[in-house]
Design a protein around this motif. Structure first.
Motif, PDB file in Angstrom:
ATOM      1  N   ILE A 120       7.361  -8.039  -9.325  1.00 17.46           N
ATOM      2  CA  ILE A 120       6.022  -7.689  -9.731  1.00 17.46           C
ATOM      3  C   ILE A 120       5.293  -6.624  -8.856  1.00 17.46           C
ATOM      4  O   ILE A 120       4.961  -6.963  -7.514  1.00 17.46           O
ATOM      5  CB  ILE A 120       4.981  -9.133  -9.608  1.00 17.46           C
ATOM      6  N   VAL A 121       4.929  -5.517  -9.365  1.00 14.98           N
ATOM      7  CA  VAL A 121       4.304  -4.358  -8.609  1.00 14.98           C
ATOM      8  C   VAL A 121       3.144  -3.973  -9.209  1.00 14.98           C
ATOM      9  O   VAL A 121       3.227  -3.209 -10.256  1.00 14.98           O
ATOM     10  CB  VAL A 121       5.356  -3.144  -8.316  1.00 14.98           C
ATOM     11  N   PRO A 122       1.933  -4.261  -8.658  1.00 16.30           N
ATOM     12  CA  PRO A 122       0.635  -3.884  -9.333  1.00 16.30           C
ATOM     13  C   PRO A 122       0.561  -2.229  -9.546  1.00 16.30           C
ATOM     14  O   PRO A 122       1.110  -1.566  -8.540  1.00 16.30           O
ATOM     15  CB  PRO A 122      -0.321  -4.372  -8.542  1.00 16.30           C
ATOM     16  N   ALA A 123      -0.319  -1.810 -10.369  1.00 18.62           N
ATOM     17  CA  ALA A 123      -0.511  -0.432 -10.418  1.00 18.62           C
ATOM     18  C   ALA A 123      -1.044   0.193  -9.085  1.00 18.62           C
ATOM     19  O   ALA A 123      -1.875  -0.545  -8.385  1.00 18.62           O
ATOM     20  CB  ALA A 123      -1.398  -0.225 -11.425  1.00 18.62           C
ATOM     21  N   GLY A 124      -0.484   1.158  -8.615  1.00 19.44           N
ATOM     22  CA  GLY A 124      -0.906   1.904  -7.121  1.00 19.44           C
ATOM     23  C   GLY A 124      -0.265   1.403  -6.198  1.00 19.44           C
ATOM     24  O   GLY A 124      -0.316   2.128  -5.289  1.00 19.44           O
ATOM     25  N   VAL A 125       0.565   0.488  -6.186  1.00 19.23           N
ATOM     26  CA  VAL A 125       1.291  -0.172  -5.087  1.00 19.23           C
ATOM     27  C   VAL A 125       2.967   0.387  -5.375  1.00 19.23           C
ATOM     28  O   VAL A 125       3.371   0.405  -6.398  1.00 19.23           O
ATOM     29  CB  VAL A 125       1.385  -1.530  -5.141  1.00 19.23           C
ATOM     30  N   GLU A 126       3.444   0.770  -4.208  1.00 17.30           N
ATOM     31  CA  GLU A 126       4.904   1.167  -4.162  1.00 17.30           C
ATOM     32  C   GLU A 126       5.368   0.169  -2.938  1.00 17.30           C
ATOM     33  O   GLU A 126       5.079   0.072  -1.892  1.00 17.30           O
ATOM     34  CB  GLU A 126       5.033   2.721  -3.971  1.00 17.30           C
ATOM     35  N   ILE A 127       6.844  -0.386  -3.420  1.00 19.82           N
ATOM     36  CA  ILE A 127       7.342  -1.074  -2.471  1.00 19.82           C
ATOM     37  C   ILE A 127       8.617  -0.319  -2.032  1.00 19.82           C
ATOM     38  O   ILE A 127       9.371   0.006  -3.011  1.00 19.82           O
ATOM     39  CB  ILE A 127       7.795  -2.444  -2.414  1.00 19.82           C
ATOM     40  N   SER A 182       8.194  -1.973   3.334  1.00 21.05           N
ATOM     41  CA  SER A 182       6.767  -1.267   3.415  1.00 21.05           C
ATOM     42  C   SER A 182       6.228  -1.198   1.965  1.00 21.05           C
ATOM     43  O   SER A 182       6.833  -0.923   1.150  1.00 21.05           O
ATOM     44  CB  SER A 182       6.967   0.102   3.903  1.00 21.05           C
ATOM     45  N   ALA A 183       4.755  -1.487   2.162  1.00 24.95           N
ATOM     46  CA  ALA A 183       4.067  -1.433   0.846  1.00 24.95           C
ATOM     47  C   ALA A 183       2.855  -0.386   1.091  1.00 24.95           C
ATOM     48  O   ALA A 183       2.332  -0.314   2.167  1.00 24.95           O
ATOM     49  CB  ALA A 183       3.347  -2.716   0.502  1.00 24.95           C
ATOM     50  N   TRP A 184       3.154   0.525   0.002  1.00 22.84           N
ATOM     51  CA  TRP A 184       2.094   1.637   0.155  1.00 22.84           C
ATOM     52  C   TRP A 184       1.229   1.618  -1.088  1.00 22.84           C
ATOM     53  O   TRP A 184       1.739   1.229  -2.089  1.00 22.84           O
ATOM     54  CB  TRP A 184       2.834   3.054   0.098  1.00 22.84           C
ATOM     55  N   ARG A 185       0.073   1.827  -0.628  1.00 18.82           N
ATOM     56  CA  ARG A 185      -1.062   1.862  -1.928  1.00 18.82           C
ATOM     57  C   ARG A 185      -2.086   2.996  -1.636  1.00 18.82           C
ATOM     58  O   ARG A 185      -2.735   3.154  -0.387  1.00 18.82           O
ATOM     59  CB  ARG A 185      -1.721   0.450  -1.752  1.00 18.82           C
ATOM     60  N   GLY A 217      -2.415  -7.423  -4.670  1.00 18.14           N
ATOM     61  CA  GLY A 217      -1.112  -7.759  -5.162  1.00 18.14           C
ATOM     62  C   GLY A 217      -0.113  -7.290  -4.319  1.00 18.14           C
ATOM     63  O   GLY A 217       1.006  -7.553  -4.421  1.00 18.14           O
ATOM     64  N   VAL A 218      -0.444  -7.011  -3.036  1.00 21.24           N
ATOM     65  CA  VAL A 218       0.554  -6.368  -2.070  1.00 21.24           C
ATOM     66  C   VAL A 218       1.409  -7.465  -1.569  1.00 21.24           C
ATOM     67  O   VAL A 218       2.871  -7.211  -1.419  1.00 21.24           O
ATOM     68  CB  VAL A 218      -0.283  -5.683  -0.689  1.00 21.24           C
ATOM     69  N   GLN A 219       0.897  -8.567  -1.053  1.00 20.23           N
ATOM     70  CA  GLN A 219       1.716  -9.761  -0.857  1.00 20.23           C
ATOM     71  C   GLN A 219       2.708 -10.057  -1.742  1.00 20.23           C
ATOM     72  O   GLN A 219       3.977 -10.398  -1.478  1.00 20.23           O
ATOM     73  CB  GLN A 219       1.089 -10.861  -0.313  1.00 20.23           C
ATOM     74  N   THR A 220       2.255 -10.326  -2.988  1.00 22.45           N
ATOM     75  CA  THR A 220       3.209 -10.731  -4.115  1.00 22.45           C
ATOM     76  C   THR A 220       4.212  -9.520  -4.275  1.00 22.45           C
ATOM     77  O   THR A 220       5.362  -9.992  -4.739  1.00 22.45           O
ATOM     78  CB  THR A 220       2.504 -10.937  -5.590  1.00 22.45           C
ATOM     79  N   ALA A 221       3.934  -8.448  -4.374  1.00 21.18           N
ATOM     80  CA  ALA A 221       4.796  -7.151  -4.289  1.00 21.18           C
ATOM     81  C   ALA A 221       5.976  -7.410  -3.508  1.00 21.18           C
ATOM     82  O   ALA A 221       7.298  -7.296  -3.609  1.00 21.18           O
ATOM     83  CB  ALA A 221       4.276  -6.109  -4.582  1.00 21.18           C
ATOM     84  N   LEU A 222       5.605  -7.671  -2.158  1.00 26.80           N
ATOM     85  CA  LEU A 222       6.305  -7.752  -1.176  1.00 26.80           C
ATOM     86  C   LEU A 222       7.464  -8.747  -1.358  1.00 26.80           C
ATOM     87  O   LEU A 222       8.691  -8.799  -0.838  1.00 26.80           O
ATOM     88  CB  LEU A 222       5.884  -7.546   0.164  1.00 26.80           C
TER      89      LEU A 222
END
Length: 270
Positions: A120-127, A182-185, A217-222
């Motif tokens: 699950i990666v929200p828009a604008g977030v990159e893992i 790493s999560a980038w936004r 949504g950063v934590q969920t994506a990670l």
């Protein structure tokens, strides 16, 4: 399952403890096997100074406990035993008779890892795997989160300075097989997380989101990225340790984690 989880936890601590001695370039410290677990002294005031996995190989003898206590006390350190509630209760009784005091609890939560875990990666977030050139920024972000106490639920019996946590995390990454994410936004480092995979267990060894990027949504994506990679690596369970009733426990339970067992934290001062 608890025996397997405690075994990989002991491996993680042992490898981190050995890395601490290598980093300092001295032999101050030890890892001693005992009753299915191990006793570790890594560094002054380190979170790796503890006895873990005790009791899954039987009840420790008085001589074994004598040896461990002498080793810790010689370095001016208390002995901290993290005792799973699934082992023989006589161990807790004997530790109490030897002067150990109950100082807290921690919960071990688990989730069955599924091959169809969705990232699950929200828009604008990159893992992505954390690159070497961002290591210092990643350490700063994650260590800051560990150093900030969780005020919800049962209070932790211990707190560590940020620099001590950062040193322990460096040791984990350098020697214990801990993988960084790493999560980038919006072009900024927004979050960091880590995982160690061993014996079919994915140990979620930390996660943090920068304050300005929370609730996006950063934590969920990670989390889902690590779970998907754990499934691909053949893991059947993911585990995380939290303080009872804490915000951290609440967050992982929302993601489907269940309480597996509790550890009692018993401490004897020098």
């Amino acid at each position: 399952m608890a025996e397997r989880i405690e075994r990989v936890e002991s491996q993680l601590i042992s490898k981190g403890s050995a890395a601490a001695r290598l980093r300092r370039g001295d032999d101050k410290g030890f890892v001693v096997p005992v009753a299915g677990g191990m006793a570790s002294y890594a560094d002054e005031n380190s979170p790796l100074n503890k006895v873990a996995g005790l009791g899954f190989g039987g009840v420790p003898t008085a001589a074994e406990l004598d040896e461990i206590e002498r080793a810790f006390f010689a370095l001016g350190s208390p002995v901290q035993v993290e005792l799973a509630h699934l082992v023989d209760p006589v161990i807790g009784q004997r530790l109490t008779e030897r002067g150990y005091r109950l100082e807290g609890f921690e919960n071990v939560l688990g989730l069955a890892v599924s091959a169809d875990t969705e990232r699950i990666v929200p828009a604008g977030v990159e893992i992505r795997p954390s690159a070497g050139d961002e290591f210092e920024a990643w350490i700063d972000l994650v260590a800051a989160a560990f150093a900030a106490p969780d005020t919800q639920g049962a209070a932790s019996h211990e707190e560590f300075p940020r620099e001590v946590i950062a040193a322990a995390m460096r040791d984990f990454v350098s020697a214990a097989g801990v993988a960084r994410y790493s999560a980038w936004r919006d072009g900024e480092l927004a979050g960091g997380a880590s995982v160690r995979i061993s014996d079919g267990v994915a140990q979620l060894t930390g996660a943090a989101t920068a304050f300005t990027h929370r609730r996006n949504g950063v934590q969920t994506a990670l989390l889902t990225a690590r779970l998907a990679d754990a499934a691909a690596a053949g893991c059947d369970v993911a585990v995380v340790t939290t303080q009872p009733g804490s915000k951290s426990q609440q967050n992982v339970q929302r993601q489907g984690f269940d309480l597996l067992y509790t550890r009692a934290v018993l401490v004897k001062q020098p």
